[in-house]
Design an enzyme around this catalytic site. Structure first.
Site, PDB file in Angstrom:
ATOM      1  N   SER A 173       0.856  -1.545   0.110  1.00 26.76           N
ATOM      2  CA  SER A 173       0.283   0.316  -0.428  1.00 26.76           C
ATOM      3  C   SER A 173       1.270   1.757  -0.233  1.00 26.76           C
ATOM      4  O   SER A 173       2.288   1.475  -0.938  1.00 26.76           O
ATOM      5  CB  SER A 173      -0.621  -0.409   0.990  1.00 26.76           C
ATOM      6  OG  SER A 173      -1.653   0.761   1.351  1.00 26.76           O
ATOM      7  N   ASP A 295      -9.238  -4.783  -5.354  1.00 24.03           N
ATOM      8  CA  ASP A 295      -9.089  -3.838  -3.821  1.00 24.03           C
ATOM      9  C   ASP A 295      -9.590  -2.308  -4.820  1.00 24.03           C
ATOM     10  O   ASP A 295      -9.630  -1.696  -5.067  1.00 24.03           O
ATOM     11  CB  ASP A 295      -7.361  -3.623  -4.359  1.00 24.03           C
ATOM     12  CG  ASP A 295      -6.311  -3.113  -3.545  1.00 24.03           C
ATOM     13  OD1 ASP A 295      -6.995  -1.531  -3.089  1.00 24.03           O
ATOM     14  OD2 ASP A 295      -5.623  -2.982  -3.236  1.00 24.03           O
ATOM     15  N   HIS A 324      -7.414  -5.326  -0.678  1.00 22.92           N
ATOM     16  CA  HIS A 324      -6.394  -4.610  -0.065  1.00 22.92           C
ATOM     17  C   HIS A 324      -5.707  -5.053   1.129  1.00 22.92           C
ATOM     18  O   HIS A 324      -3.936  -4.896   0.294  1.00 22.92           O
ATOM     19  CB  HIS A 324      -6.728  -2.925  -0.197  1.00 22.92           C
ATOM     20  CG  HIS A 324      -5.161  -2.168   0.394  1.00 22.92           C
ATOM     21  ND1 HIS A 324      -5.000  -1.719  -1.667  1.00 22.92           N
ATOM     22  CD2 HIS A 324      -4.474  -1.552   0.926  1.00 22.92           C
ATOM     23  CE1 HIS A 324      -3.798  -0.959  -1.002  1.00 22.92           C
ATOM     24  NE2 HIS A 324      -3.502  -0.885   0.024  1.00 22.92           N
TER      25      HIS A 324
END
Ligand SMILES: *[C@@H]1O[C@H](CO)[C@@H](O)[C@H](O)[C@H]1NC(C)=O
Ligand SMILES: *[C@@H]1O[C@H](CO)[C@@H](O)[C@H](O)[C@H]1NC(C)=O
Ligand SMILES: *[C@@H]1O[C@H](CO)[C@@H](O)[C@H](O)[C@H]1NC(C)=O
Ligand SMILES: *[C@@H]1O[C@H](CO)[C@@H](O)[C@H](O)[C@H]1NC(C)=O
Ligand SMILES: *[C@@H]1O[C@H](CO)[C@@H](O)[C@H](O)[C@H]1NC(C)=O
Ligand SMILES: *[C@@H]1O[C@H](CO)[C@@H](O)[C@H](O)[C@H]1NC(C)=O
Length: 349
Positions: A173, A295, A324
């Site tokens: 991320s 995601d 995610h």
């Protein structure tokens, strides 16, 4: 308002997930432990370092020097793998599953020297040489500073401590965003990276469906009229300025440095009146990418834009049902992602 933000943000940013937490016991004794305690709890060796960045922030850097398996000769020089956590999390995200499903432990058992960084503002990196942590100045940062100061300080320290000139980098991320910025703007640090493993990479957020980003975007006008507010609070382990920075990038296919709000302030920070673009094409690090088609934050359309700009891509895999957080908590994350990372390090994939 920010309290509400704090409570909901974790859920909102990640959306629903495939299998997360399902296999955990209902009571986790490690829930209230700090990072060193969790590592020791599972029977692994742990080391903890306080490192100081060029601008005075004191960061908690953690190490699992070897595993429970493959630890018969501890004087062997092990390859270093550095793990960089994402938005609203900390190094804990690499060790919070059972050891058989946590990347930090898996890599240690596979024979690697595992280091885990913590960005400024997280629970483990909330100290400064001279700024008070309740001051505006302390919280006046976003991922710009994590990339400019925190990551270089961590990598320099690891290289000095281990004597290894090259390390492997895994980011999740925002941990990938920081990597993209550092490695495209600081060639000396980029040279240290043998392979960049990017999990759920975030560069632009034009197509992001994350409710958190949308909410931050809507709050932008509210926040902007109260500069003192956004500089002095921290939602769930990051600064409000960091969330504001993400909101500035909403609906844009470019990643830019934080816009300080006026030509004069921008000039003070960047030597130009507007905030500069980050150009990931300048990064020449070998890069392997995994993304999820479900995601909400690292939207597949944004990942497509990113992929077209990566100069030295060595691997890419898109996992249809991954969101995610599945890159940390997915039930099959070992098979989908982690064992492939090890195969690539070993040159098998
Ligand atoms: C973690 O907990 C241990 C044991 O209580 C303590 O010695 C150590 O200082 C703690 N580390 C941090 C960073 O709080
Ligand atoms: C452990 O590794 C070191 C460095 O590679 C080597 O010198 C030593 O002989 C090894 N010891 C054993 C018991 O294998
Ligand atoms: C996003 O950008 C498009 C044009 O590029 C524009 O039509 C749209 O209104 C923008 N949305 C928001 C929420 O700013
Ligand atoms: C600022 O930019 C000007 C012109 O773009 C350049 O000449 C100068 O060296 C820069 N200053 C710094 C400190 O980078
Ligand atoms: C980004 O960097 C590449 C490689 O150095 C260069 O060719 C390209 O023009 C740059 N793009 C922008 C928008 O500056
Ligand atoms: C990029 O890295 C490769 C090795 O991975 C090297 O051969 C090449 O010269 C580099 N390109 C630039 C523009 O630095």
């Amino acid at each position: 308002m920010w309290c509400f933000f704090k409570v909901l943000s974790f859920i909102l940013i990640f959306g629903t997930t495939h299998g997360a937490f399902r296999y955990r016991r209902s009571v986790n004794p490690e829930a209230n432990m700090n990072i060193s305690q969790i590592i020791s709890y599972w029977g692994y060796p742990d080391e903890e370092y306080d490192i100081v960045t060029e601008d005075g922030y004191i960061l908690g850097l953690y190490r699992i020097p070897y595993g429970k398996i493959n630890n018969d000769n501890n004087s062997v020089q092990r390859l270093v793998v550095y793990l960089q956590h994402g938005l609203l999390t900390s190094a804990i995200s690499w060790i919070s599953n059972l050891p058989s499903n946590s990347l930090g432990f898996i890599l240690a058992d596979a024979g690697y020297d595992v280091w885990m960084g913590n960005s400024r503002g997280t629970t483990w990196s909330r100290k400064h040489l001279y700024l008070k942590t309740d001051s505006k100045e302390f919280w006046a940062f976003s991922f710009d500073e994590m990339a400019k100061y925190d990551l270089p300080a961590s990598i320099d320290f690891i290289v000095k401590q281990t004597g290894q000139e090259e390390i492997f980098y895994v980011g999740h991320s925002q941990g990938t965003t920081i990597g993209f910025i550092t490695f495209s703007t600081m060639p000396k640090i980029a040279e240290r990276i043998k392979i960049f493993f990017a999990l759920a990479p975030v560069f632009s957020i034009k197509y992001s469906k994350s409710a958190l980003i949308k909410m931050a975007y809507k709050l932008k006008s509210v926040i902007k009229s109260r500069v003192d507010v956004y500089m002095s609070h921290n939602p769930a382990g990051t600064s409000v300025q960091n969330m504001l920075h993400w909101s500035q990038l909403f609906n844009s296919s470019h990643l830019k440095a934080f816009d300080w709000g006026s030509p004069v302030l921008n000039f003070l920070h960047f030597n130009q009146t507007t905030s500069p673009l980050y150009n990931v094409t300048k990064m020449n690090v070998s890069t392997a990418i995994w993304n999820g088609e479900s995601d909400l934050l690292a939207d597949p359309e944004d990942v497509k834009i990113l992929l077209s700009k990566i100069t030295n891509r060595i691997y890419h895999k898109s996992i249809s049902y991954y969101n995610h957080i599945d890159f940390l908590f997915g039930l099959d994350v070992y098979h989908q992602v982690y064992h492939e990372i090890i195969d690539i390090i070993k040159g098998h994939l």
